[in-house]
Design a protein around this motif. Structure first.
Motif, short mmCIF file in Angstrom:
data_model
loop_
_atom_site.label_atom_id
_atom_site.label_comp_id
_atom_site.label_asym_id
_atom_site.label_seq_id
_atom_site.Cartn_x
_atom_site.Cartn_y
_atom_site.Cartn_z
N ASP A 90 -0.17 21.49 41.02
CA ASP A 90 0.13 22.43 39.95
C ASP A 90 -1.11 22.99 39.25
N ASP A 98 2.91 26.38 36.06
CA ASP A 98 2.95 25.82 34.71
C ASP A 98 4.24 25.08 34.40
N THR A 99 5.13 24.92 35.40
CA THR A 99 6.39 24.21 35.19
C THR A 99 6.61 23.20 36.31
N ARG A 100 7.04 22.01 35.94
CA ARG A 100 7.34 20.98 36.92
C ARG A 100 8.44 20.09 36.37
N LYS A 103 9.92 21.05 32.88
CA LYS A 103 9.12 21.01 31.65
C LYS A 103 7.70 21.45 31.99
N PRO A 104 6.84 21.67 30.97
CA PRO A 104 5.48 22.11 31.26
C PRO A 104 4.75 21.13 32.18
N SER A 105 4.02 21.67 33.16
CA SER A 105 3.20 20.83 34.03
C SER A 105 2.22 20.02 33.18
N SER A 234 14.71 29.43 38.44
CA SER A 234 13.74 28.46 37.90
C SER A 234 14.43 27.34 37.13
N GLU A 235 15.49 27.66 36.39
CA GLU A 235 16.16 26.64 35.58
C GLU A 235 16.78 25.57 36.47
N LYS A 239 11.26 24.29 38.53
CA LYS A 239 9.92 24.82 38.76
C LYS A 239 10.07 26.32 38.97
N THR A 240 8.96 27.02 39.06
CA THR A 240 9.00 28.48 39.14
C THR A 240 9.58 28.96 40.46
#
Length: 298
Positions: A90, A98-100, A103-105, A234-235, A239-240
């Protein structure tokens, strides 16, 4: 496909083991070490599918070994290696996500230096756990350490990730794409099965069958990931979505088309199930996991 009760049970066992064994940092530590412990815990909160620990647990179960304590160090080591790889993947210098896990990476929640160090620490802890695994012989421990090291290093995830980075904005044949993902994704999946087999004292023939299963299901896992990247949101994914398309990376969807990729996933599923015939009913959890991998929506 919904998760069966058998898979849910394996997930709960693996999750409990990880919570108990993941970090050697004393909870009573203060200052910088307390912050490092918090970042480590953050990386392991809301764990994903726990696919690799469950594959290892299920491989041992196919060989009539399903003692959670005996397998606890092995399954935790696998998830720590997987989590470390995600933290580093990431990073801005890698996939820059920036997402994993919804939640934020880690590098977004903390900073890049913390993310690198937590990843390094989780990787080291994994090998420490294999060395300390209870009730296993020195030979079993050495075999497991070598298998996991090869799957994590230049012959496995590291090599596959490097090829993936270099493949951006370039053409790649289907053969080369499979070879890349056999390293980046498949190597740790195959190692997971091998570790379960080693714990259960599998014969060479049984280890070969588990590896054949793992080789096909590892590729299927990536094919489905490419499908979900193209179709998912993404939701749901945590992740993106659409990241590979945006980065112009070679994918199975790009090479085969969406329908072709789905056909390939089903072909790989069928091929993965064939070597499990030698284990009979005891491999049913491995069969369930294979179907779940191909039919999942995240």
């Amino acid at each position: 496909m919904s998760i069966t009760d058998n898979i849910k049970e394996a997930q709960l066992l693996c999750s409990a083991n990880i919570s108990a064994l993941a970090s050697p940092i004393d909870p009573g530590d203060t200052g910088a070490m307390a912050e490092l412990a918090a970042a480590s815990r953050y990386s392991l909160e809301g764990l994903g599918k726990l696919m690799r620990p469950m594959l290892s647990f299920s491989a041992a179960k196919a060989l009539a070994t399903d003692d959670p304590y005996l397998l606890s160090y092995t399954t935790t080591a696998l998830e720590l290696i997987h989590t470390y790889s995600l933290i580093h993947d990431d990073l801005p210098a890698m996939d820059d996500d920036d997402t994993r896990r919804g939640k934020p990476s880690l590098h977004e929640a903390y900073d890049e230096a913390t993310a690198i160090l937590v990843g390094d620490g989780l990787q080291a802890r994994a090998f420490e756990l294999l060395a300390d695994a209870p009730d296993l012989s020195a030979e079993q421990k050495i075999r497991m350490i070598k298998v996991l090291a090869q799957a994590s290093g230049f012959e496995g995830m590291v090599g596959g990730q490097y090829i993936d980075i270099q493949a951006v904005d370039s053409a790649m044949s289907l053969k080369d794409l499979k070879a890349m993902h056999d390293m980046k994704t498949g190597a740790l999946i195959r190692a997971s099965l091998a570790l379960g087999g080693i714990v259960a004292n599998a014969t060479d023939e049984q280890l070969t069958a588990l590896d054949d299963y793992g080789r096909h299901i590892g590729l299927a896992f990536q094919v489905v990931d490419d499908i979900l990247d193209a179709e998912g949101d993404s939701e749901t994914l945590g992740k993106t979505a659409g990241k590979d398309l945006e980065a112009n990376k070679p994918t199975y969807v790009k090479l085969l088309g969406l329908d072709g990729a789905k056909t390939e996933a089903q072909r790989l599923l069928k091929a993965a199930l064939e070597p499990l015939e030698m284990f009979g009913e005891s491999a049913e959890q491995l069969r369930e996991l294979a179907r779940y991998i191909v039919e999942r929506d995240r």
